[in-house]
Design a protein around this motif. Sequence first.
Motif, PDB file in Angstrom:
ATOM      1  N   ILE A  94       0.873  -1.170   0.000  1.00 28.95           N
ATOM      2  CA  ILE A  94       0.000   0.000   0.000  1.00 28.95           C
ATOM      3  C   ILE A  94       0.909   1.219   0.000  1.00 28.95           C
ATOM      4  CG2 ILE A  94      -1.596   1.361   1.401  1.00 28.95           C
ATOM      5  CD1 ILE A  94      -2.826  -1.241   2.355  1.00 28.95           C
ATOM      6  N   VAL A  95       0.580   2.205  -0.804  1.00 29.06           N
ATOM      7  CA  VAL A  95       1.418   3.395  -0.960  1.00 29.06           C
ATOM      8  C   VAL A  95       0.618   4.632  -0.575  1.00 29.06           C
ATOM      9  CG1 VAL A  95       2.780   4.790  -2.574  1.00 29.06           C
ATOM     10  CG2 VAL A  95       2.748   2.287  -2.806  1.00 29.06           C
ATOM     11  N   VAL A  96       1.268   5.543   0.133  1.00 29.21           N
ATOM     12  CA  VAL A  96       0.656   6.818   0.502  1.00 29.21           C
ATOM     13  C   VAL A  96       1.535   7.940  -0.036  1.00 29.21           C
ATOM     14  CG1 VAL A  96      -0.094   8.322   2.377  1.00 29.21           C
ATOM     15  CG2 VAL A  96      -0.327   5.841   2.606  1.00 29.21           C
ATOM     16  N   PHE A  97       0.949   8.854  -0.799  1.00 28.94           N
ATOM     17  CA  PHE A  97       1.633  10.067  -1.239  1.00 28.94           C
ATOM     18  C   PHE A  97       1.189  11.220  -0.341  1.00 28.94           C
ATOM     19  CE2 PHE A  97       2.101   8.810  -6.019  1.00 28.94           C
ATOM     20  CZ  PHE A  97       3.118   7.938  -5.671  1.00 28.94           C
ATOM     21  N   LEU A  98       2.163  11.969   0.174  1.00 26.70           N
ATOM     22  CA  LEU A  98       1.861  13.108   1.032  1.00 26.70           C
ATOM     23  C   LEU A  98       2.664  14.330   0.605  1.00 26.70           C
ATOM     24  CD1 LEU A  98       1.901  11.771   4.728  1.00 26.70           C
ATOM     25  CD2 LEU A  98      -0.090  12.436   3.369  1.00 26.70           C
ATOM     26  N   ASP A  99       1.991  15.452   0.458  1.00 27.64           N
ATOM     27  CA  ASP A  99       2.725  16.710   0.316  1.00 27.64           C
ATOM     28  C   ASP A  99       3.431  17.038   1.625  1.00 27.64           C
ATOM     29  OD1 ASP A  99       2.226  17.171  -2.306  1.00 27.64           O
ATOM     30  OD2 ASP A  99       0.913  18.898  -2.020  1.00 27.64           O
ATOM     31  N   HIS A 100       4.419  17.909   1.540  1.00 29.36           N
ATOM     32  CA  HIS A 100       5.282  18.176   2.690  1.00 29.36           C
ATOM     33  C   HIS A 100       4.609  19.004   3.777  1.00 29.36           C
ATOM     34  CE1 HIS A 100       5.521  21.757   0.272  1.00 29.36           C
ATOM     35  NE2 HIS A 100       6.162  22.401   1.212  1.00 29.36           N
ATOM     36  N   ASP A 101       3.371  19.437   3.545  1.00 29.78           N
ATOM     37  CA  ASP A 101       2.680  20.239   4.561  1.00 29.78           C
ATOM     38  C   ASP A 101       1.378  19.587   5.016  1.00 29.78           C
ATOM     39  OD1 ASP A 101       1.335  20.669   2.185  1.00 29.78           O
ATOM     40  OD2 ASP A 101       1.178  22.836   2.415  1.00 29.78           O
ATOM     41  N   MET A 102       1.345  18.254   4.962  1.00 29.71           N
ATOM     42  CA  MET A 102       0.215  17.481   5.473  1.00 29.71           C
ATOM     43  C   MET A 102       0.639  16.828   6.784  1.00 29.71           C
ATOM     44  SD  MET A 102      -2.326  17.746   3.236  1.00 29.71           S
ATOM     45  CE  MET A 102      -3.376  16.372   3.644  1.00 29.71           C
ATOM     46  N   PHE A 103      -0.072  17.147   7.876  1.00 31.27           N
ATOM     47  CA  PHE A 103       0.306  16.680   9.208  1.00 31.27           C
ATOM     48  C   PHE A 103      -0.774  15.761   9.768  1.00 31.27           C
ATOM     49  CE2 PHE A 103       2.307  20.739   8.402  1.00 31.27           C
ATOM     50  CZ  PHE A 103       3.626  20.508   8.773  1.00 31.27           C
ATOM     51  N   LEU A 104      -0.390  14.526  10.092  1.00 25.66           N
ATOM     52  CA  LEU A 104      -1.319  13.557  10.649  1.00 25.66           C
ATOM     53  C   LEU A 104      -1.512  13.840  12.138  1.00 25.66           C
ATOM     54  CD1 LEU A 104      -2.997  10.980  10.155  1.00 25.66           C
ATOM     55  CD2 LEU A 104      -0.951   9.655  10.738  1.00 25.66           C
ATOM     56  N   ILE A 105      -2.713  14.247  12.524  1.00 21.10           N
ATOM     57  CA  ILE A 105      -2.939  14.674  13.903  1.00 21.10           C
ATOM     58  C   ILE A 105      -3.885  13.745  14.662  1.00 21.10           C
ATOM     59  CG2 ILE A 105      -2.403  17.106  13.492  1.00 21.10           C
ATOM     60  CD1 ILE A 105      -5.395  17.662  13.287  1.00 21.10           C
ATOM     61  N   ASN A 106      -4.364  12.698  14.009  1.00 23.89           N
ATOM     62  CA  ASN A 106      -5.180  11.688  14.685  1.00 23.89           C
ATOM     63  C   ASN A 106      -4.778  10.304  14.187  1.00 23.89           C
ATOM     64  OD1 ASN A 106      -7.186  13.025  16.495  1.00 23.89           O
ATOM     65  ND2 ASN A 106      -7.706  14.112  14.611  1.00 23.89           N
ATOM     66  N   GLU A 107      -5.119   9.289  14.951  1.00 24.81           N
ATOM     67  CA  GLU A 107      -4.674   7.943  14.623  1.00 24.81           C
ATOM     68  C   GLU A 107      -5.217   7.464  13.276  1.00 24.81           C
ATOM     69  OE1 GLU A 107      -5.601   5.257  17.777  1.00 24.81           O
ATOM     70  OE2 GLU A 107      -4.110   6.127  19.148  1.00 24.81           O
ATOM     71  N   LEU A 108      -4.358   6.729  12.554  1.00 29.91           N
ATOM     72  CA  LEU A 108      -4.744   6.203  11.242  1.00 29.91           C
ATOM     73  C   LEU A 108      -4.116   4.831  11.040  1.00 29.91           C
ATOM     74  CD1 LEU A 108      -5.902   6.399   8.339  1.00 29.91           C
ATOM     75  CD2 LEU A 108      -3.769   7.589   7.702  1.00 29.91           C
ATOM     76  N   ASP A 109      -4.941   3.851  10.743  1.00 31.77           N
ATOM     77  CA  ASP A 109      -4.491   2.549  10.273  1.00 31.77           C
ATOM     78  C   ASP A 109      -4.761   2.521   8.775  1.00 31.77           C
ATOM     79  OD1 ASP A 109      -4.331  -0.140   9.439  1.00 31.77           O
ATOM     80  OD2 ASP A 109      -4.791  -0.861  11.452  1.00 31.77           O
ATOM     81  N   VAL A 110      -3.718   2.645   7.969  1.00 30.76           N
ATOM     82  CA  VAL A 110      -3.882   2.778   6.518  1.00 30.76           C
ATOM     83  C   VAL A 110      -4.522   1.529   5.924  1.00 30.76           C
ATOM     84  CG1 VAL A 110      -2.681   3.121   4.326  1.00 30.76           C
ATOM     85  CG2 VAL A 110      -1.952   4.393   6.355  1.00 30.76           C
ATOM     86  N   GLU A 111      -4.090   0.350   6.362  1.00 29.88           N
ATOM     87  CA  GLU A 111      -4.671  -0.885   5.834  1.00 29.88           C
ATOM     88  C   GLU A 111      -6.167  -0.949   6.121  1.00 29.88           C
ATOM     89  OE1 GLU A 111      -2.301  -4.638   5.912  1.00 29.88           O
ATOM     90  OE2 GLU A 111      -1.115  -3.530   7.385  1.00 29.88           O
ATOM     91  N   GLU A 112      -6.547  -0.589   7.315  1.00 28.14           N
ATOM     92  CA  GLU A 112      -7.963  -0.595   7.673  1.00 28.14           C
ATOM     93  C   GLU A 112      -8.741   0.426   6.847  1.00 28.14           C
ATOM     94  OE1 GLU A 112     -10.041   1.058  11.541  1.00 28.14           O
ATOM     95  OE2 GLU A 112      -9.162  -0.904  11.950  1.00 28.14           O
ATOM     96  N   TYR A 113      -8.153   1.603   6.642  1.00 27.25           N
ATOM     97  CA  TYR A 113      -8.837   2.658   5.892  1.00 27.25           C
ATOM     98  C   TYR A 113      -9.093   2.227   4.447  1.00 27.25           C
ATOM     99  CZ  TYR A 113     -10.184   7.348   4.441  1.00 27.25           C
ATOM    100  OH  TYR A 113     -10.901   8.425   3.962  1.00 27.25           O
ATOM    101  N   LEU A 114      -8.149   1.478   3.856  1.00 24.59           N
ATOM    102  CA  LEU A 114      -8.282   1.044   2.465  1.00 24.59           C
ATOM    103  C   LEU A 114      -8.921  -0.330   2.343  1.00 24.59           C
ATOM    104  CD1 LEU A 114      -4.989   2.144   0.644  1.00 24.59           C
ATOM    105  CD2 LEU A 114      -7.263   3.134   0.436  1.00 24.59           C
ATOM    106  N   ASN A 115      -9.463  -0.843   3.428  1.00 21.13           N
ATOM    107  CA  ASN A 115     -10.016  -2.192   3.427  1.00 21.13           C
ATOM    108  C   ASN A 115     -11.104  -2.371   2.387  1.00 21.13           C
ATOM    109  OD1 ASN A 115     -10.417  -4.903   4.586  1.00 21.13           O
ATOM    110  ND2 ASN A 115     -12.369  -4.062   5.305  1.00 21.13           N
ATOM    111  N   ASP A 116     -11.923  -1.331   2.166  1.00 24.14           N
ATOM    112  CA  ASP A 116     -13.066  -1.452   1.261  1.00 24.14           C
ATOM    113  C   ASP A 116     -12.901  -0.675  -0.035  1.00 24.14           C
ATOM    114  OD1 ASP A 116     -13.149   1.024   2.423  1.00 24.14           O
ATOM    115  OD2 ASP A 116     -15.308   0.992   2.884  1.00 24.14           O
ATOM    116  N   CYS A 117     -11.661  -0.288  -0.364  1.00 21.10           N
ATOM    117  CA  CYS A 117     -11.453   0.443  -1.618  1.00 21.10           C
ATOM    118  C   CYS A 117     -10.043   0.198  -2.154  1.00 21.10           C
ATOM    119  CB  CYS A 117     -11.699   1.942  -1.431  1.00 21.10           C
ATOM    120  SG  CYS A 117     -10.553   2.747  -0.301  1.00 21.10           S
TER     121      CYS A 117
END
Length: 246
Positions: A94-117
């Motif tokens: 699984i690949v995530v592209f992020l611009d340099h000014d995107m800040f993750l401020i809450n919990e994220l499970d990427v695999e879970e988020y992409l489970n249905d897409c």
Amino acid sequence: MKVKILVFTFNRPELLEKQVKCLHKNLKCEYEILVVHDSRQNEYVNQFSEICSKLNLEFHHHDSIDGNSPSGYHSESIQWAYDNLVKINFQDNIVVFLDHDMFLINELDVEEYLNDCDIAGCEQSRGSVKYVWPGLCLFKAKSIFPIKFNFYPCDFFGQTLDTGGGTCEILRTEGIKFKDTGVLYPSAYDEIDLTEDSAHLGYPFELHMDRKFLHFRNASSWHNNMIADDTKINVLNNILKDFIEV
């Protein structure tokens, strides 16, 4: 499955360590962070390379040629990373592209988020044409490899599409499941009025993915030469200090 996080940098080395701290604190999956730095005439290469060495991050330098547009530079760097890193090395990730000014401020499970897409990102629309802004884009590599597309600006069905325009082909592909990460414009944080021009300098802060990502916006001063943003940086720091050590 290890998630590959590709951070795209240009001219703001002081933001990178804060961004990485946010990722380390809030990502709840197995992951690796790589930095893809785009520059002309080797600007900021040493600074970003040193930060990546300090933080034990894989560093890649994309050397672009003067004369392109901001959207052109952005998409060229992303396309280079897709062609030379993702397609060659990350076929099973699984690949995530992020611009340099995107800040993750809450919990994220990427695999879970992409489970249905297959792919998720901030949906852009021009007329009836929809595409994905690559500044925040998550995808299962195997799902989109067979699709002929690119991240460049383009004209499609009479509509002029900016960075990521070519991803309209992904959204037009039968069987591909897309999730829009959405965007909100917060009006305040604690006692900070985020609607004041002095707080955002014409580019209001954004929240993406159900308030998981805070987007600074225009950090590279790509538009209107916005470089006097000390006040906006102070606002960012006042927000981030509740999440990380700044």
